[in-house]
Enzyme design. Structure first.
Site, PDB file in Angstrom:
ATOM      1  N   HIS A  46     -10.707  20.772 -51.113  1.00  0.00           N
ATOM      2  CA  HIS A  46     -10.720  20.379 -49.775  1.00  0.00           C
ATOM      3  C   HIS A  46     -11.188  18.735 -49.608  1.00  0.00           C
ATOM      4  CE1 HIS A  46     -11.184  20.592 -45.634  1.00  0.00           C
ATOM      5  NE2 HIS A  46     -11.587  22.084 -45.450  1.00  0.00           N
ATOM      6  N   TYR A  92     -17.914  26.664 -34.657  1.00  0.00           N
ATOM      7  CA  TYR A  92     -17.218  25.453 -35.276  1.00  0.00           C
ATOM      8  C   TYR A  92     -15.837  25.754 -35.079  1.00  0.00           C
ATOM      9  CZ  TYR A  92     -16.058  21.699 -38.694  1.00  0.00           C
ATOM     10  OH  TYR A  92     -15.518  20.663 -39.322  1.00  0.00           O
TER      11      TYR A  92
END
Length: 757
Positions: A447, A563
């Protein structure tokens, strides 16, 4: 490949008659062709760099400017207002040229300077135009006259046939929001999550921060924004990813799946061949910058392509305090990639020893790497893997949606891609491709170097190219003839001492415990989709987010900080921003629906919640989000050695519901009308909080939404299957809210229903 040929191309022996030279003409020819290919790549990169450097103008426009200036001078006019004569006076070769040649050279130099000035002006104008974001807040289909003029100007200044990186120099820098705006939006976001006394306390902390330390921190942040292309991205990569000391398996990496309903071939080797072929075709297009620049869907507005630079030949390197991302700018050939495949396949037992370190905590992995893999044969073998284009695993298991257990098989498929057996994925590589025994495929992506949309764009291209361009013969094998001249795979060797093996055993136990704790549920929702939601004049993403709020409230009896990932790629080197989906409006709607209030009232509250969510999403996309600004202020405070109770409390709040929509980008590569079964299942990630959920979803076609739900078995309050069932129930309840008189969603007239899924 070239090194191997060089070893046999030139040989000599010393005999009594002298030196006997032996030359292999075939080997020399291969060396020659290798050099030609290398120079072609260099010239191609040089050409692309030049074209990108002069964009939005074109190289041919230089010739047009030169001809125009010379033609004007031929009519005895001076368009330079005396500058050409000044240039002529100071030409260093004026004595060796005739007056006419001096005039022509001076005119060409003036034309070049004029051309470069025009390029600079056009770039500056385009940058200013791309800084305009009011269009995003206007009602769809009802653009203002200002926005219409802006669209026309963007088209004029955008040039023709841009390369992948053509817009990079014209993208605006990410703006730094005002302290008061960020604090105000933050307090609005936590209002429904706190009691009255808690909110007053937080309000007091925020007020003190805004009037005191915040202004000092903001000054440093504005200074960085003036100096750097993006005031967030480098700190975000370092402090969120590279300085994280926990295992990246499950906690950071994410995955992407194969087609949901079809497997192009059941032959593992054939699927691997086409997949690798498609990946290398994409890499060639990337190297030549032939990939079209990504844009905001349905618009001409370009998005930043900086993350594409590190798709291939990139590895995350561990460090004791912080790691780094190693990228090889010189593209290695597929031989190195094949090394990786064969290393993994031929000597898997040795790799069981090595790869377990990657899923352990970063400090022990950094120490072991330095102690055992920093020299000799281990370093050479490790370099081959870390500098390879990407990594491939040929997995012995069969995965995908199985007919006898469709739900459970998708759950196992997700877990396999997320963590595998803990030792058969190279989690530090930019991405690792997994090919299963039954022909199913997928990938696991690291990531730190890029976000999911970049990897999704690559994966969509690979799936489409594999199935619709390369294809397979009737037996399921790759099309085409076998090339007998391909180099054989080379086996990598390792020397693993006993001390290292003991550390590996410890790492494996930690990795297995982490993997076993993951609870995953993947399910396709086929009752209705984007087409039905748009009939209600609602945003599909906002609709799904409200369903998630409703589902979470039903599961936990409370609301939580939520989120949702948004992108900031409208700006140079932009990555992501947070949309805080749990708002006062969404909470009001959920409470009204659950308390059985009037249907019209609930619908009105639902639209208000969706409108609020869309507004927050647009703010995040245009650089006016909350969390990245607060994060950077916190980093500055740490550099200055000052404590902020407000920032400390803000950044310690857990995200118990972390969500992300996987975009479907390469729509033109898929024919979902004639081949609706060729749809991806999307991808997912592990839970962010130990007592929370991770939810990824992808909107496919007009009548399907795929969900990937994750949590941890160790938390008694979470259950992925129960939460998945509540998501499905919430979606159907929202449909019933707008369609009270129908039991099933209306799909008549939907162009995506040619085949029954």
């Amino acid at each position: 490949m070239a090194e191997a040929h060089q070893a046999v191309a030139f040989q000599f022996t010393i005999t009594p008659e002298g030196i006997d030279l032996q030359l292999s003409h075939q080997a020399l020819r291969q060396v020659y062709l290798s050099g030609v290919r290398s120079w072609k790549k260099r010239l191609s990169r040089l050409k692309n760099n030049f074209i990108t450097g002069v964009y939005p103008a074109s190289p041919s426009s230089w010739l047009f400017v030169v001809i125009a200036i010379l033609a004007t001078m031929y009519t005895r006019s001076d368009p330079s207002m005396g500058l050409i004569a000044k240039i002529q006076e100071h030409l260093p070769v004026s004595q060796s040229l005739s007056p006419q040649c001096q005039t022509v050279v001076s005119a060409v130099l003036f034309s070049t300077l004029l051309w470069l000035s025009l390029i600079f002006t056009m770039r500056l104008c385009l940058k200013q135009l791309l800084s305009y974001h009011r269009w995003m807040f206007e009602q769809h289909g009802k653009l203002s006259n200002t926005t219409k003029i802006w669209v026309a100007l963007v088209r004029i200044f955008s040039g023709r046939k841009p390369l992948l990186y053509s817009y990079q120099g014209s993208l605006p820098n990410l703006p730094v929001p005002a302290i008061k705006d960020t604090v105000k939006r933050y307090l609005e976001s936590v209002l429904p999550l706190m009691s009255a006394s808690e909110f007053e306390r937080m309000k007091s902390l925020a007020r003190d921060f805004e009037s005191g330390l915040g202004n000092r921190l903001q000054w440093y942040l504005k200074l960085k924004a003036l100096w750097a292309a993006n005031y967030v991205s480098d700190w975000w990569e370092e402090y969120i990813y590279l300085r994280s000391r926990g295992p990246i398996m499950v906690n950071s990496n994410y995955y992407g799946m194969d087609f949901l309903y079809v497997t192009p071939t059941p032959i593992q080797a054939a699927r691997a061949g086409n997949t690798l072929h498609a990946l290398l075709l994409y890499r060639r297009k990337l190297n030549r910058e032939e990939i079209k620049p990504s844009r905001v869907p349905g618009t001409i507005i370009p998005l930043c392509a900086a993350q594409c630079e590190r798709i291939f030949n990139t590895t995350r390197i561990p460090g004791e305090e912080t790691g780094n991302t190693q990228h090889s700018s010189r593209f290695r050939k597929s031989l190195v990639l094949i090394h990786c495949v064969q290393t993994w396949w031929c000597i898997r037992r040795v790799n069981v020893l090595l790869t377990v370190f990657i899923v352990f905590f970063r400090v022990p992995w950094a120490q072991a790497r330095k102690q055992f893999f920093n020299s000799g044969i281990n370093k050479r073998s490790l370099d081959c893997i870390e500098k390879a284009a990407f990594f491939v695993t040929l997995d012995d298991d069969e995965q995908g949606m199985m007919g006898n257990d469709p739900d459970g098989s998708l759950d196992r498929y997700a877990k396999s891609l997320l963590h595998g057996k803990c030792y058969d994925r190279w989690f530090d590589k930019s991405f690792s491709v997994v090919i299963y025994k039954n022909g199913k495929t997928g990938l696991n992506a690291e990531h730190s170097w890029a976000d999911a949309p970049v990897v999704a764009h690559l994966w969509e291209y690979v799936l489409a190219t594999d199935s619709f361009q390369l294809g397979y013969n009737e037996e399921g094998h790759c099309k085409g003839d076998i090339n007998p001249n391909l180099p054989k795979p080379q086996r990598l060797s390792w020397d693993i001492p006993q001390e290292c093996q003991e550390q590996i055993s410890e790492s494996l136990e930690v990795a297995k415990a982490l993997a076993d704790d993951v609870d995953f549920h993947v399910f396709p929702f086929r009752d209705f989709g984007k087409w039905q939601i748009k009939k209600f004049r609602l945003s599909p993403d906002a609709f799904i987010q409200m369903a998630l709020q409703l589902a979470y409230y039903r599961v936990r009896g409370m609301f939580c900080l939520t989120y949702e990932a948004s992108m900031t790629r409208l700006f140079r080197e932009g990555r992501t921003e947070t949309v805080r989906s749990c708002t006062s409006e969404s909470c009001a709607f959920v409470k009204a629906l659950e308390s059985g209030e009037d249907r019209d009232h609930c619908r009105r509250l639902f639209r208000q919640a969706c409108d609020k969510h869309q507004h927050l999403y647009r703010l995040a996309m245009t650089g006016a989000g909350i969390d990245r600004h607060l994060f950077c202020l916190y980093v500055v405070s740490k550099y200055l050695g000052v404590e902020s109770p407000f920032l400390k409390e803000v950044l310690s709040e857990p995200w118990r519901l972390s969500t992300s929509q996987t975009p479907f980008q390469n729509v033109e590569l898929f024919d979902l009308v004639n081949h609706p079964e060729y749809i991806s299942c999307g991808g997912g990630f592990g839970p962010v909080a130990d007592d929370g959920y991770g939810v990824a979803y992808i909107i496919l076609g007009e009548n399907m939404i795929n969900f990937h739900v994750s949590c941890k078995h160790s938390c008694a309050q979470t259950d992925s299957h129960k939460f998945g069932a509540q998501i499905r129930r919430a979606l159907l309840d929202l449909l019933a809210l707008f369609c009270p008189d129908q039991n099933e969603p209306t799909i008549a007239g939907n162009p995506q229903t040619k085949k029954d899924l």
